[in-house]
Design an enzyme around this catalytic site. Structure first.
Site, PDB file in Angstrom:
ATOM      1  N   LYS A 203       0.797  -1.219   0.129  1.00 32.58           N
ATOM      2  CA  LYS A 203       0.015   0.039   0.199  1.00 32.58           C
ATOM      3  C   LYS A 203       0.752   1.133   0.074  1.00 32.58           C
ATOM      4  O   LYS A 203       1.629   1.427   0.882  1.00 32.58           O
ATOM      5  CB  LYS A 203      -1.053   0.059   1.439  1.00 32.58           C
ATOM      6  CG  LYS A 203      -1.834   1.173   1.340  1.00 32.58           C
ATOM      7  CD  LYS A 203      -2.591   1.138   2.709  1.00 32.58           C
ATOM      8  CE  LYS A 203      -3.155   2.261   2.849  1.00 32.58           C
ATOM      9  NZ  LYS A 203      -3.778   2.567   4.216  1.00 32.58           N
TER      10      LYS A 203
HETATM   11  P1  FBP Z   1      -7.234   7.119   4.430  1.00 32.31           P
HETATM   12  O1  FBP Z   1      -7.988   6.516   3.289  1.00 32.31           O
HETATM   13  O2  FBP Z   1      -8.251   7.589   5.489  1.00 32.31           O
HETATM   14  O3  FBP Z   1      -5.933   7.814   4.211  1.00 32.31           O
HETATM   15  O4  FBP Z   1      -6.532   5.725   5.083  1.00 32.31           O
HETATM   16  C1  FBP Z   1      -5.368   5.202   4.645  1.00 32.31           C
HETATM   17  C2  FBP Z   1      -4.333   5.048   5.651  1.00 32.31           C
HETATM   18  O5  FBP Z   1      -3.171   4.471   5.398  1.00 32.31           O
HETATM   19  C3  FBP Z   1      -4.712   4.557   6.754  1.00 32.31           C
HETATM   20  O6  FBP Z   1      -4.545   3.236   7.068  1.00 32.31           O
HETATM   21  C4  FBP Z   1      -3.551   5.340   8.009  1.00 32.31           C
HETATM   22  O7  FBP Z   1      -4.417   5.282   9.246  1.00 32.31           O
HETATM   23  C5  FBP Z   1      -3.524   6.477   7.254  1.00 32.31           C
HETATM   24  O8  FBP Z   1      -3.789   6.344   5.915  1.00 32.31           O
HETATM   25  C6  FBP Z   1      -2.509   7.095   7.771  1.00 32.31           C
HETATM   26  O9  FBP Z   1      -2.345   8.319   7.011  1.00 32.31           O
HETATM   27  P2  FBP Z   1      -1.208   9.449   7.489  1.00 32.31           P
HETATM   28  O10 FBP Z   1       0.120   8.644   7.496  1.00 32.31           O
HETATM   29  O11 FBP Z   1      -1.226  10.509   6.200  1.00 32.31           O
HETATM   30  O12 FBP Z   1      -1.537  10.193   8.671  1.00 32.31           O
END
Ligand code: FBP
Length: 305
Positions: A203
């Site tokens: 991811k």
């Molecule tokens: P979102 O679609 O809400 O961005 O979620 C994806 C994600 O990878 C979550 O699993 C994780 O909590 C978040 O993004 C972390 O985002 P960041 O590192 O930008 O705080």
């Protein structure tokens, strides 16, 4: 004729039947079953950003069971979350209605240390009937080498339990600038490191046109690696994940307008990306709007296959 899932699974021929079976479970579930594309609901933002920042826009989302039901009703490929959220719903929903990915490590916004604590184990994932474990690495962070070693151990243990592994590869910290975190060379590097660590599904954030590392910049410019459009940057991210032999999904990011998000999804699909992992953009909308959006995203991934 081999199904799309079987063709993808050939890239994981080194794995046991059990691990490939878990990948097949995710690939053959929900509205995108059998297409080779994935849309996953991640709900670890409560840990990463705190409850109000995550759920205040749609208070129903404070309830862990809401997310299980959303993932099921939207016919998604999987639900990914930390231990407590999966434990809260597993008795009610079981493991057949939606494949689950147990997020084994977590960061929090009360600390500015660029690291994640291991908050669950592969054994917990087995106990909860999960298809996979999930974990985050922060390439570039001061503690990134220890995070890679942690990932190695968790992926190895998951394998012995017949579970697949999903790696969130989020470069940050250390010398990386904010702009550098999503620079094309950095995202591609993060995807490649995750592939080398043995991730089955990777991811990453959608990369920008920016190039961060001066030595990499020279190479991108010398070989004129296309990067003007998101489609081209997704193509390059896939190329960096073993020439497309690993599944790579792209994260949704902070909540924003539907059209902007759908345009991004189209480009991810056109660039050969394996799908999306959409959290805040789904659960911060009211449920009907979230279901509509997730259906639109899935229909983009399922056309012209
Ligand atoms: P979102 O679609 O809400 O961005 O979620 C994806 C994600 O990878 C979550 O699993 C994780 O909590 C978040 O993004 C972390 O985002 P960041 O590192 O930008 O705080």
């Amino acid at each position: 004729m081999a199904s799309t899932t079987d063709t993808i699974l050939k890239n994981y021929a080194y794995e046991s039947e059990a691990v490939r079976g878990q990948l097949a479970k995710i690939l053959n579930h929900g509205a995108l079953a059998g297409t080779g594309k994935l849309v996953i609901l991640p709900v670890d933002q409560g840990f990463e950003h705190g409850p109000a920042r995550s759920f205040a826009p749609n208070p129903s989302a404070y309830d862990p069971l809401y997310h299980w039901q959303l993932a099921i009703d939207a016919k998604l490929s999987a639900l990914a979350a930390p231990l407590g959220l999966l434990e809260a719903g597993v008795a009610e929903f079981g493991t057949d209605k939606i494949p689950t990915i147990l997020k084994l490590n977590s960061a929090n916004s009360l600390s500015d240390v660029k690291d994640q604590a291991v908050t669950a184990s592969p054994q917990d994932a087995k106990r909860l009937g999960c298809a996979a474990i999930g974990l985050t690495i922060y390439p570039g962070a001061e503690n990134s080498l220890a995070m890679f070693e942690e990932a190695r151990a968790l992926i190895a243990e998951a394998r012995t339990l017949g579970l697949a592994s999903v790696v969130w590869s989020y470069p940050r910290g250390g010398a990386l600038s904010k702009e550098g975190e999503t620079a094309l060379d950095v995202i591609a590097y993060g995807a490649h490191i995750a592939a080398l660590l043995g991730a089955h599904i990777i991811k990453v954030k959608p990369p920008t046109e920016h190039l961060w590392h001066p030595e990499a910049k020279k190479v991108y410019e010398e070989y004129k690696i296309p990067r003007a459009t998101l489609k081209e940057r997704v193509q390059h991210s896939m190329q960096s994940a073993f020439a497309g032999r690993r599944l790579v999904v792209f994260s949704g990011g902070a909540a924003r307008g539907t059209q902007e998000l759908l345009e991004e999804v189209k480009q991810i699909k056109d660039g050969g990306g394996s799908g999306s992992i959409v959290g805040r953009n789904a659960f911060q909308r009211d449920k009907d709007s979230a279901l509509k959006l997730l259906a639109e995203i899935q229909s983009i991934y399922s056309i012209h296959l």
